[in-house]
Enzyme design. Structure first.
Site, PDB file in Angstrom:
ATOM      1  N   GLY A 247       0.763  -1.243   0.000  1.00  0.00           N
ATOM      2  CA  GLY A 247       0.000   0.000   0.000  1.00  0.00           C
ATOM      3  C   GLY A 247       0.789   1.286   0.000  1.00  0.00           C
ATOM      4  O   GLY A 247       0.200   2.365  -0.080  1.00  0.00           O
ATOM      5  N   GLU A 284       3.784  -7.029   0.915  1.00  0.00           N
ATOM      6  CA  GLU A 284       3.195  -7.191  -0.416  1.00  0.00           C
ATOM      7  C   GLU A 284       3.178  -5.865  -1.188  1.00  0.00           C
ATOM      8  O   GLU A 284       2.114  -5.357  -1.551  1.00  0.00           O
ATOM      9  CB  GLU A 284       1.770  -7.732  -0.276  1.00  0.00           C
ATOM     10  CG  GLU A 284       1.662  -9.020   0.518  1.00  0.00           C
ATOM     11  CD  GLU A 284       0.259  -9.265   1.040  1.00  0.00           C
ATOM     12  OE1 GLU A 284      -0.659  -8.502   0.657  1.00  0.00           O
ATOM     13  OE2 GLU A 284       0.073 -10.197   1.835  1.00  0.00           O
ATOM     14  N   PRO A 285       4.340  -5.271  -1.461  1.00  0.00           N
ATOM     15  CA  PRO A 285       4.336  -4.015  -2.221  1.00  0.00           C
ATOM     16  C   PRO A 285       4.001  -4.255  -3.679  1.00  0.00           C
ATOM     17  O   PRO A 285       4.359  -5.272  -4.264  1.00  0.00           O
ATOM     18  CB  PRO A 285       5.777  -3.514  -2.068  1.00  0.00           C
ATOM     19  CG  PRO A 285       6.583  -4.763  -1.871  1.00  0.00           C
ATOM     20  CD  PRO A 285       5.694  -5.722  -1.119  1.00  0.00           C
ATOM     21  N   GLY A 286       3.302  -3.308  -4.277  1.00  0.00           N
ATOM     22  CA  GLY A 286       2.964  -3.400  -5.699  1.00  0.00           C
ATOM     23  C   GLY A 286       3.242  -2.091  -6.397  1.00  0.00           C
ATOM     24  O   GLY A 286       4.265  -1.912  -7.055  1.00  0.00           O
ATOM     25  N   ARG A 287       2.333  -1.115  -6.209  1.00  0.00           N
ATOM     26  CA  ARG A 287       2.468   0.190  -6.860  1.00  0.00           C
ATOM     27  C   ARG A 287       3.848   0.816  -6.620  1.00  0.00           C
ATOM     28  O   ARG A 287       4.451   1.379  -7.545  1.00  0.00           O
ATOM     29  CB  ARG A 287       1.389   1.123  -6.301  1.00  0.00           C
ATOM     30  CG  ARG A 287       1.351   2.506  -6.941  1.00  0.00           C
ATOM     31  CD  ARG A 287       0.546   3.479  -6.086  1.00  0.00           C
ATOM     32  NE  ARG A 287      -0.716   2.933  -5.641  1.00  0.00           N
ATOM     33  CZ  ARG A 287      -1.867   3.070  -6.269  1.00  0.00           C
ATOM     34  NH1 ARG A 287      -1.918   3.739  -7.402  1.00  0.00           N
ATOM     35  NH2 ARG A 287      -2.974   2.542  -5.783  1.00  0.00           N
ATOM     36  N   ARG A 323      -7.121   4.770 -14.720  1.00  0.00           N
ATOM     37  CA  ARG A 323      -7.119   5.400 -13.395  1.00  0.00           C
ATOM     38  C   ARG A 323      -7.802   6.773 -13.367  1.00  0.00           C
ATOM     39  O   ARG A 323      -8.549   7.060 -12.427  1.00  0.00           O
ATOM     40  CB  ARG A 323      -5.693   5.512 -12.844  1.00  0.00           C
ATOM     41  CG  ARG A 323      -5.041   4.157 -12.568  1.00  0.00           C
ATOM     42  CD  ARG A 323      -3.719   4.301 -11.829  1.00  0.00           C
ATOM     43  NE  ARG A 323      -3.936   4.752 -10.470  1.00  0.00           N
ATOM     44  CZ  ARG A 323      -3.686   5.979 -10.045  1.00  0.00           C
ATOM     45  NH1 ARG A 323      -3.190   6.896 -10.860  1.00  0.00           N
ATOM     46  NH2 ARG A 323      -3.910   6.302  -8.785  1.00  0.00           N
ATOM     47  N   CYS A 354     -15.672   6.723 -26.861  1.00  0.00           N
ATOM     48  CA  CYS A 354     -16.954   7.448 -26.846  1.00  0.00           C
ATOM     49  C   CYS A 354     -17.554   7.479 -25.445  1.00  0.00           C
ATOM     50  O   CYS A 354     -18.607   6.875 -25.176  1.00  0.00           O
ATOM     51  CB  CYS A 354     -17.927   6.818 -27.843  1.00  0.00           C
ATOM     52  SG  CYS A 354     -17.439   7.124 -29.546  1.00  0.00           S
ATOM     53  N   GLU A 355     -16.883   8.143 -24.549  1.00  0.00           N
ATOM     54  CA  GLU A 355     -17.338   8.381 -23.172  1.00  0.00           C
ATOM     55  C   GLU A 355     -16.822   9.748 -22.741  1.00  0.00           C
ATOM     56  O   GLU A 355     -15.658  10.080 -22.977  1.00  0.00           O
ATOM     57  CB  GLU A 355     -16.777   7.327 -22.206  1.00  0.00           C
ATOM     58  CG  GLU A 355     -17.195   5.905 -22.480  1.00  0.00           C
ATOM     59  CD  GLU A 355     -18.568   5.582 -21.941  1.00  0.00           C
ATOM     60  OE1 GLU A 355     -19.157   6.418 -21.219  1.00  0.00           O
ATOM     61  OE2 GLU A 355     -19.071   4.476 -22.255  1.00  0.00           O
ATOM     62  N   TYR A 382      -1.344  -0.337 -12.298  1.00  0.00           N
ATOM     63  CA  TYR A 382      -2.793  -0.227 -12.468  1.00  0.00           C
ATOM     64  C   TYR A 382      -3.183   0.499 -13.762  1.00  0.00           C
ATOM     65  O   TYR A 382      -4.169   1.214 -13.801  1.00  0.00           O
ATOM     66  CB  TYR A 382      -3.435   0.433 -11.248  1.00  0.00           C
ATOM     67  CG  TYR A 382      -3.162  -0.332  -9.977  1.00  0.00           C
ATOM     68  CD1 TYR A 382      -3.777  -1.553  -9.755  1.00  0.00           C
ATOM     69  CD2 TYR A 382      -2.260   0.142  -9.039  1.00  0.00           C
ATOM     70  CE1 TYR A 382      -3.514  -2.289  -8.618  1.00  0.00           C
ATOM     71  CE2 TYR A 382      -1.991  -0.587  -7.884  1.00  0.00           C
ATOM     72  CZ  TYR A 382      -2.613  -1.805  -7.682  1.00  0.00           C
ATOM     73  OH  TYR A 382      -2.344  -2.532  -6.557  1.00  0.00           O
TER      74      TYR A 382
END
Length: 426
Positions: A247, A284-287, A323, A354-355, A382
Site C-alpha cells: 500500500g 506485499e508491495p505493488g504500486r 485510473r 466514446c465516453e 494499475y
C-alpha cells in the site's frame, strides 16, 4: 549533452530536449513500435525494490510483489529473478507466476472470493500461504484440502479498522470494506482454523489500503496486529509470520510518501519495542515497485479549441489508462520532444473512446502539435493490468528498457486478437 531528470523519476530524463527512459529515446520507441505504448525502466524497478531490501536487511522476511499492479510476464520474471515471491488474487495470476518462472512456495493467495477450483490448483502447485478473508472461506478451504489429502497453510487477513486516509475505492482496512475478518472475530476464527484437519496456521495478515502517504496508519496497524498475535498465542496457537501487506504510495502530484527503507526502520523499531523482533515479516508491495517505473507514450491526433475548454485529443484512452476515469487520478503529462520557448496552451487531454469520462488529464499547459508525442507518467501500476478492449481497441504494446537496450515484451493486439475467442452461431 544536457540532462534534466524528472522529479520523482530519476531514470526518466530529458537529454538535449529528448525524453529518455534510461539510455533510450522515447521518440525512437514510439516510431518503432507505434502508440499507445507502455515503456518501463528496469533500473527504476530495481531501485524501488532495493529500498525495501535495505529496510528489511538482517530480518527474516519475504517480499511478495503484489502483481495486480502490473502482471506482465517480463515484469514478473524480473522480480522472480530478484528473489521475490508474489501476492496473487486469482487463479489466473497464479498461472502467470508459474509461466514467468516464479516459485510457488513464495506465493501468497489473497482475495475475498477464491473458488474451489482456484484453491485446488493452488494446493496442487504448492503455494506458500492462503490469506483467508472470511470464516466461510476457511470452511471451504478445509474441505478442499481434506479432499486432496493435504493441509493448506493459512493466514487470517484481519480488518483492523484503520483509516489509511486514501481514496475510498482503494481503502481496505475499515469496517465498511469487504476485506478481511473483523478485528473482534479474529481469535474465534483462529481457534476454528486450528480445529480443522485440512488447515495449518502459519501467520496473520493485514492490508489497510493503497497509495498511503503517511507512516501513522502503518504504525497503528502494527500495534493492532501485534495485540492480536499476543492474544492468539496466549490461547496456544503459534504465529510464525506477520504479513503487513503493502500500500505504500508513490509521487503522482507532489505526494510525499516515506521512503520504503525509512518506513520499515520505523515499523521494525515498533516491533522490537514490543518484543516481536524475531518474527518473520511478509510484505506485499505493488504500486511502489512499478508505478513510477513506467510511462505511456501517446500521439497527439487533433487540437480542438472550444469556448469553454481546449481539447488535446490523443490516441491513448481510458481503456489504456483507466485510473483517471475510475479514481479521478492525476498523472503528469509531458512532451516527448521539448520545444524550448514554445508558447503553451491549456488543454484537457482526452482520448478517442466514446465516453465523456475518457480523459487522461485536465487543464494541462502544453506546447504540442498534431503528430507529436506526449508521455503520461507514473503509468507502471494499475494501467496495463486494468486495461481493456472497450470500443474494440487492442491493448497497447509494452517495452522494457535496461540501460541502452529496449526489449518488446508485449505485442500490440490487433482487432482480430480482440475477438479470437468468439464464435458465430450457425
Amino acid at each position: 549533452m544536457t540532462l534534466a531528470p524528472l522529479p520523482g523519476h530519476p531514470h526518466i530524463a530529458y537529454r538535449d530536449g529528448e525524453l529518455c527512459v534510461e539510455g533510450v529515446r522515447v521518440r525512437d520507441l514510439a516510431q518503432q513500435h507505434g502508440t499507445p505504448l507502455f515503456v518501463y525502466s528496469q533500473a527504476a524497478m530495481r531501485d524501488a525494490l532495493a529500498a525495501y531490501q535495505r529496510g528489511l536487511a538482517g530480518r527474516r522476511h519475504q517480499i511478495c510483489y503484489a502483481m495486480k499492479a502490473n502482471s506482465t510476464l517480463a515484469v514478473l520474471q524480473f522480480f522472480a529473478r530478484q528473489g521475490c515471491g508474489f501476492d496473487i488474487v486469482s487463479g489466473g495470476e497464479l498461472e502467470r507466476v508459474l509461466a514467468a518462472g516464479g516459485d510457488p512456495a513464495k506465493v501468497i493467495f489473497s482475495g475475498v472470493g477464491k473458488t474451489r477450483a482456484e484453491m485446488r490448483r493452488a494446493l496442487q502447485a504448492g503455494i506458500g500461504c492462503f490469506n483467508v478473508e472470511s470464516e466461510a472461506e476457511l470452511e471451504v478451504l478445509d474441505a478442499v484440502a481434506v479432499e486432496l489429502g493435504v493441509q493448506a497453510p493459512v493466514s487470517i487477513r484481519v480488518n483492523p479498522n484503520v483509516d489509511a486516509k486514501t481514496h475510498p475505492y482503494i481503502s481496505t482496512g475499515l469496517k465498511g470494506n469487504k476485506f478481511g475478518v473483523a478485528h473482534e472475530r479474529t481469535l474465534a476464527t483462529y481457534q476454528r482454523a486450528a480445529q480443522l484437519p485440512g488447515l495449518r496456521v502459519v501467520g496473520i495478515d493485514c492490508h489497510i489500503g493503497s497509495q498511503i502517504t503517511e507512516v501513522a496508519p502503518y504504525l497503528d496497524a502494527v500495534d493492532r496486529v501485534l495485540d492480536l498475535v499476543q492474544e492468539i498465542e496466549a490461547h496456544g496457537i503459534a504465529i510464525d509470520h506477520v504479513d503487513f501487506g503493502g500500500g505504500l504510495g508513490i509521487n503522482y502530484q507532489g505526494d510525499t510518501p516515506p521512503a520504503a527503507d525509512a518506513l520499515w526502520q520505523q515499523l521494525l523499531a515498533r516491533m522490537d519495542a514490543r518484543g516481536h523482533g524475531q518474527r518473520k515479516i511478509l510484505i506485499e508491495p505493488g504500486r511502489s515497485l512499478v508505478g513510477n517505473a513506467g510511462l505511456c507514450v501517446t500521439e497527439v491526433l487533433y487540437l480542438k479549441p472550444g469556448e469553454q475548454k481546449n481539447f488535446c485529443i490523443v490516441d491513448a484512452a481510458m481503456n489504456d489508462l483507466p485510473r483517471p476515469a475510475m479514481y479521478q487520478a492525476y498523472h503528469a503529462i509531458v512532451p516527448v520532444q521539448g520545444r524550448a520557448g514554445a508558447a503553451t496552451q491549456v488543454y484537457d487531454v482526452v482520448g478517442p473512446v466514446c465516453e465523456s469520462g475518457d480523459w487522461l488529464g485536465r487543464e494541462r499547459a502544453l506546447a504540442v502539435q498534431p503528430g507529436e508525442h506526449l508521455a503520461v507518467l507514473s503509468a507502471g501500476a494499475y494501467c496495463m493490468s486494468m486495461s481493456s478492449n472497450y470500443n474494440t481497441r487492442g491493448r497497447a504494446a509494452e517495452v522494457l528498457v535496461d540501460g541502452t537496450r529496449a526489449t518488446l515484451i508485449r505485442q500490440r493486439e490487433s482487432a482480430a486478437d480482440t475477438f479470437r475467442a468468439e464464435i458465430l452461431p450457425k
